[in-house]
Every structure is written in C-alpha cells, then in structure tokens.
Design a protein around this motif. Structure first.
Motif, PDB file in Angstrom:
ATOM      1  N   VAL A  45       0.843  -1.209   0.000  1.00 20.90           N
ATOM      2  CA  VAL A  45       0.000   0.000   0.000  1.00 20.90           C
ATOM      3  C   VAL A  45       0.873   1.251   0.000  1.00 20.90           C
ATOM      4  O   VAL A  45       0.595   2.221  -0.724  1.00 20.90           O
ATOM      5  CB  VAL A  45      -0.950  -0.010   1.217  1.00 20.90           C
ATOM      6  N   LEU A  46       1.956   1.232   0.799  1.00 18.31           N
ATOM      7  CA  LEU A  46       2.851   2.395   0.860  1.00 18.31           C
ATOM      8  C   LEU A  46       3.646   2.568  -0.439  1.00 18.31           C
ATOM      9  O   LEU A  46       4.136   3.666  -0.723  1.00 18.31           O
ATOM     10  CB  LEU A  46       3.816   2.258   2.037  1.00 18.31           C
ATOM     11  N   ALA A  47       3.774   1.499  -1.214  1.00 12.86           N
ATOM     12  CA  ALA A  47       4.476   1.602  -2.503  1.00 12.86           C
ATOM     13  C   ALA A  47       3.675   2.421  -3.510  1.00 12.86           C
ATOM     14  O   ALA A  47       4.260   2.995  -4.442  1.00 12.86           O
ATOM     15  CB  ALA A  47       4.754   0.206  -3.061  1.00 12.86           C
ATOM     16  N   ILE A  48       2.362   2.500  -3.328  1.00 10.17           N
ATOM     17  CA  ILE A  48       1.512   3.229  -4.276  1.00 10.17           C
ATOM     18  C   ILE A  48       1.826   4.727  -4.286  1.00 10.17           C
ATOM     19  O   ILE A  48       2.088   5.298  -5.357  1.00 10.17           O
ATOM     20  CB  ILE A  48       0.018   2.965  -3.988  1.00 10.17           C
ATOM     21  N   PRO A  49       1.818   5.411  -3.109  1.00  8.03           N
ATOM     22  CA  PRO A  49       2.218   6.836  -3.148  1.00  8.03           C
ATOM     23  C   PRO A  49       3.663   7.026  -3.584  1.00  8.03           C
ATOM     24  O   PRO A  49       3.995   8.049  -4.199  1.00  8.03           O
ATOM     25  CB  PRO A  49       2.012   7.307  -1.700  1.00  8.03           C
ATOM     26  N   LEU A  50       4.527   6.043  -3.287  1.00 10.48           N
ATOM     27  CA  LEU A  50       5.918   6.114  -3.726  1.00 10.48           C
ATOM     28  C   LEU A  50       5.990   6.141  -5.253  1.00 10.48           C
ATOM     29  O   LEU A  50       6.746   6.926  -5.840  1.00 10.48           O
ATOM     30  CB  LEU A  50       6.689   4.913  -3.175  1.00 10.48           C
ATOM     31  N   ILE A  51       5.162   5.334  -5.901  1.00 12.47           N
ATOM     32  CA  ILE A  51       5.105   5.299  -7.367  1.00 12.47           C
ATOM     33  C   ILE A  51       4.644   6.637  -7.918  1.00 12.47           C
ATOM     34  O   ILE A  51       5.214   7.168  -8.882  1.00 12.47           O
ATOM     35  CB  ILE A  51       4.177   4.162  -7.845  1.00 12.47           C
ATOM     36  N   PHE A  52       3.617   7.203  -7.301  1.00 14.84           N
ATOM     37  CA  PHE A  52       3.089   8.487  -7.774  1.00 14.84           C
ATOM     38  C   PHE A  52       4.112   9.605  -7.601  1.00 14.84           C
ATOM     39  O   PHE A  52       4.200  10.512  -8.436  1.00 14.84           O
ATOM     40  CB  PHE A  52       1.781   8.829  -7.048  1.00 14.84           C
ATOM     41  N   ILE A  53       4.896   9.544  -6.521  1.00 15.36           N
ATOM     42  CA  ILE A  53       5.947  10.549  -6.316  1.00 15.36           C
ATOM     43  C   ILE A  53       6.994  10.437  -7.416  1.00 15.36           C
ATOM     44  O   ILE A  53       7.420  11.444  -8.000  1.00 15.36           O
ATOM     45  CB  ILE A  53       6.599  10.375  -4.926  1.00 15.36           C
ATOM     46  N   ILE A  54       7.422   9.207  -7.708  1.00 13.63           N
ATOM     47  CA  ILE A  54       8.427   8.981  -8.759  1.00 13.63           C
ATOM     48  C   ILE A  54       7.925   9.489 -10.102  1.00 13.63           C
ATOM     49  O   ILE A  54       8.649  10.162 -10.848  1.00 13.63           O
ATOM     50  CB  ILE A  54       8.777   7.482  -8.853  1.00 13.63           C
ATOM     51  N   LEU A  55       6.666   9.191 -10.415  1.00 13.09           N
ATOM     52  CA  LEU A  55       6.104   9.568 -11.709  1.00 13.09           C
ATOM     53  C   LEU A  55       5.797  11.059 -11.815  1.00 13.09           C
ATOM     54  O   LEU A  55       5.697  11.605 -12.923  1.00 13.09           O
ATOM     55  CB  LEU A  55       4.828   8.758 -11.995  1.00 13.09           C
ATOM     56  N   SER A  56       5.643  11.710 -10.667  1.00 13.53           N
ATOM     57  CA  SER A  56       5.332  13.142 -10.685  1.00 13.53           C
ATOM     58  C   SER A  56       6.578  14.001 -10.886  1.00 13.53           C
ATOM     59  O   SER A  56       6.475  15.191 -11.191  1.00 13.53           O
ATOM     60  CB  SER A  56       4.632  13.551  -9.379  1.00 13.53           C
ATOM     61  N   ILE A  57       7.758  13.407 -10.703  1.00 14.79           N
ATOM     62  CA  ILE A  57       9.019  14.129 -10.872  1.00 14.79           C
ATOM     63  C   ILE A  57       9.448  14.026 -12.329  1.00 14.79           C
ATOM     64  O   ILE A  57       9.380  12.959 -12.939  1.00 14.79           O
ATOM     65  CB  ILE A  57      10.106  13.550  -9.951  1.00 14.79           C
ATOM     66  N   ASP A  58       9.907  15.132 -12.880  1.00 10.06           N
ATOM     67  CA  ASP A  58      10.367  15.128 -14.269  1.00 10.06           C
ATOM     68  C   ASP A  58      11.527  14.150 -14.435  1.00 10.06           C
ATOM     69  O   ASP A  58      12.429  14.079 -13.588  1.00 10.06           O
ATOM     70  CB  ASP A  58      10.809  16.537 -14.672  1.00 10.06           C
ATOM     71  N   GLY A  59      11.511  13.386 -15.521  1.00  8.23           N
ATOM     72  CA  GLY A  59      12.529  12.370 -15.747  1.00  8.23           C
ATOM     73  C   GLY A  59      13.940  12.917 -15.771  1.00  8.23           C
ATOM     74  O   GLY A  59      14.892  12.217 -15.413  1.00  8.23           O
ATOM     75  N   LYS A  60      14.103  14.168 -16.181  1.00  2.16           N
ATOM     76  CA  LYS A  60      15.439  14.763 -16.252  1.00  2.16           C
ATOM     77  C   LYS A  60      16.033  15.026 -14.871  1.00  2.16           C
ATOM     78  O   LYS A  60      17.241  15.220 -14.743  1.00  2.16           O
ATOM     79  CB  LYS A  60      15.380  16.053 -17.061  1.00  2.16           C
ATOM     80  N   PHE A  61      15.179  15.042 -13.847  1.00  3.66           N
ATOM     81  CA  PHE A  61      15.649  15.237 -12.475  1.00  3.66           C
ATOM     82  C   PHE A  61      16.638  14.147 -12.085  1.00  3.66           C
ATOM     83  O   PHE A  61      17.667  14.411 -11.449  1.00  3.66           O
ATOM     84  CB  PHE A  61      14.452  15.228 -11.512  1.00  3.66           C
TER      85      PHE A  61
END
Length: 411
Positions: A49-65
């Motif tokens: 369950v905690l991996a779900i917000p972790l995924i959204f955080i990763i995807l919300s950051i620009d790939g170039k970061f």
C-alpha cells in the motif's frame, strides 16, 4: 511540451506485469506465513500500500531530475551504507539495517538504483570511450564503491548483484576480455574445487596450446601464451587457499553440498533439500492455494523471503512456475526493448541496469532454491517479503518507466 498528466505515455505493459508479480507475491507470502505466528502477510500488505504513493511521487518528478541529480543521489546512498557501521542494527549476524522503532530499512536495496543512475550519468555525460583504461577504471570504481561497503556488513548476496553491471558496461563498449576473464575465473574456481589442482592446470595448458596453434602465424605469440598460462596456474594454485582461509565455514559447506562433495540434509543443506521436496511435490498443477503440506507444515525455513519460490512450486505446480517465470522474462525483454528505443544514452544505460539487476536477482534466487547455486540470501523481486526490497525494486523500475514516458520530450 510538458505532459499534463503523470499517466501520459506510461508503458502499461511493464506496469501490468509489475502489478501481477506483486499480487502473486503477496498471495504466496500469505500462504507461507499462515503456519507461523508472525503477521508477515499483513506487514507486506502495508508495504504494498505504501508503494503506491511512492510510485506516484516517482512519476510526478520530471525524468530529467534523475539525470541531473544522479551524482548527489549516489553520494547520499554511499553515506547511508557507510553509516551502517556506526548506527546499523545487527540481525542474524549482519549489520545491514537501520532500525526506527519497530521498523527497519536496508539501504543496500536502494543503492542499486542509485548506482544505476550514477553509472548512466557517467557514461552519458561526455563521449566516454570504454576502450580507454582510465575510463574503465572510473566506471568500475562507481560499481565497486558500494560493493566495498556492502561486503563487510557482511552481505555477500547483495554484493554479488553488482557483478551484473559488467554486462551493462560490456554493452556500452567495455572490452570483451573483462567478461571472458570473469567467466573463466569462475569456471577455474569451480573446476579446482571438483578436480585436483594438477588436472586443472593440465587442462588449461592443453587449451592454451590448442588456441596458440589454431591462431594464424601472424597472431602467434609464445611469450603471451606463456604469461597467460602462468597467470592461470597462479590463480588455480591459490583457489584452495582462498577457499580454506578466506571463505567462512558456512560458505565452504554450501559449496561442498552444491558440488556433491558432502551431504548434510539435516544441517547446512536442510533448506535446499526441503525446497526441492516442496517444489517436486507440486507436480504439474500444484496442490492448490493454501493446500501445500510442506508450506503449511513450515518445513522450509525462510519460505516467505529467500525461498518464496518453493510455495509457487508446491501450490501452483509446474504450470504455475512457468507463468511466474514467463512474467519475469516478459518484463526483462520489455525493459530491454524500451531501453533500445530511448533517445538519450542516459536512459538507455539506466534501462539496461534495471533489466540486469532484476534478472540477476531472479536467476540467482531460483537457482539457489533449486540447489544449483549456493544459498547467498538474494530475494526474488516483488515476491520475497520485505519493505526495503519491494520499495527498492519499485523505485528502480518506475524511475525507468518515467524516463521512458518522458522520451517524447528529449529531442
């Protein structure tokens, strides 16, 4: 133009396979932990369950970061590994975890993604030519820095995973003799443990002699062949010393059992023997979910972690294991396909790192469970119990999924 949604251009094939593996992993953890007093399946559900917000955080950051701050992320990762020697918690003789109350975190699981980013950053920053010895040393230093901090914990299983980066470097131009030397050293090491030293040296001499005379006249070099034979002979002569004085007793026992030199089904070989019994008893179609007698009886130690694949074999049978293996292979091939179509070298190298790390975990874990590789404590991605492992693999994969989604902007 920037994407308006974090779900735009995501590779849903990778995501669906990821979801399938995580769900199947949890079902097997649930089954394998019912016979124990521990609530591991409940904890794993919390980790999922905690991996779900972790995924959204990763995807919300620009790939170039991830490219811009790769070196900083790698530095923080090294510091987290170094800090274990002062603040780490010892569990089962290993100082691999930070403890926060009742919660533990294993930084080596996150160091794999950080090392992948650092290696991709180094190889893509300038026109790196891995034919250059200095560049080779610098690239290998990135790989071996975390290994040098992980080995003394001691955690040889996690350190072993970093060997896959040699294949990634080979893909990017590292001379093939590095890979050839590695495989040759492993082969000679095993042969020396099985055969007598003089026989291995004789075999090496005959092989070198054959190669020498099969080469064209212009390529024959008796001095080079002599040096190669001397190096191989020196390595072979050192194997027994290394085995007896560098390896610990439990490592020697595992190798001896693996090579058939000793049989200890009640001691050091108990786990592997019980794993084989559990998998073999599953037959073609398995005994059914929650119906595995070996699993329910708790006969396989650490079944919810390193030996989780035994539950798959017993309860889902041969066909079930084929489905699991098929999903993993599909994920590896999909990542490699996506890596090859990236528009930047950074994303491509990182993609190969992701595929390599997931593959070596998969290969070593299943080989270990089947008794064709020594027990070294390597988890099966998305299946084995553990929050650090699940989050580490999730971060590793979804950073690449984000890079792939952003490739439309990398012109």
């Amino acid at each position: 133009m920037k994407n308006q949604s974090i779900t735009n251009n995501l590779d849903w094939i990778c995501i669906i396979i990821y979801i399938a593996l995580v769900i199947m992993g949890w079902l097997n953890i649930y089954s394998s932990s019912l016979s124990s007093l521990e609530d591991t399946y409940q904890k794993q559900l919390v980790f999922i369950v905690l991996a779900i917000p972790l995924i959204f955080i990763i995807l919300s950051i620009d790939g170039k970061f991830y490219e811009k701050y790769a070196s900083i992320i790698f530095g923080i990762s090294l510091l987290s590994l170094l800090g274990l020697f002062a603040f780490g918690k010892v569990i089962a003789g290993q100082r691999c975890w930070y403890s926060f109350g009742g919660f533990t975190l294993q930084p080596s699981e996150f160091a794999k993604a950080a090392t992948s980013l650092a290696l991709a950053k180094y190889l893509s920053d300038t026109q790196i030519n891995l034919k250059d010895v200095n560049r080779q040393i610098q690239a290998l230093a990135i790989v071996f820095l975390p290994v040098m901090l992980i080995l003394p914990q001691p955690d040889p299983g996690s350190a072993l995973i970093y060997s896959i980066f040699i294949i990634v470097l080979y893909r990017e131009g590292l001379p093939s003799w590095y890979v050839l030397t590695g495989f040759t050293a492993i082969l000679l090491f095993v042969l020396t443990l099985v055969l007598q030293t003089q026989y291995v040296i004789l075999i090496a001499f005959l092989v070198i002699l054959f190669i020498h005379f099969k080469s064209r006249l212009s390529e024959r070099n008796i001095v080079l062949s002599g040096i190669l034979f001397a190096l191989i002979s020196g390595f072979v002569l050192s194997v027994n010393y290394i085995f007896e004085h560098v390896f610990k007793q439990h490592h020697r026992d595992r190798f001896n059992i693996l090579l058939g030199k000793s049989l200890d089904v009640k001691g050091i070989g108990y786990n592997t023997n019980q794993a084989k019994i559990a998998i073999g008893s599953g037959g073609w179609f398995g005994k059914g979910f929650l119906e595995g007698t070996q699993t329910k009886g708790g006969f396989v130690p650490e079944q919810h972690t390193d030996y989780i694949f035994t539950t798959v074999g017993e309860e889902w049978g041969f066909l079930g294991t084929l489905v699991v293996i098929g999903l993993f292979v599909g994920l590896f091939l999909r990542i490699i396909y996506l890596a090859e179509r990236q528009k930047t070298k950074f994303s491509r190298v990182y993609g190969y790192c992701v595929a390599g790390i997931l593959f070596i975990h998969f290969f070593v874990n299943i080989s270990m469970v089947l008794g064709i590789f020594p027990t070294v404590g390597v988890p099966l991605p998305f299946f084995s119990y553990g929050g650090s492992g699940l989050w580490g693999f999730t971060i590793l994969l979804f950073i690449f999924i984000k890079m792939d989604a952003n490739k439309v902007n990398e012109w």
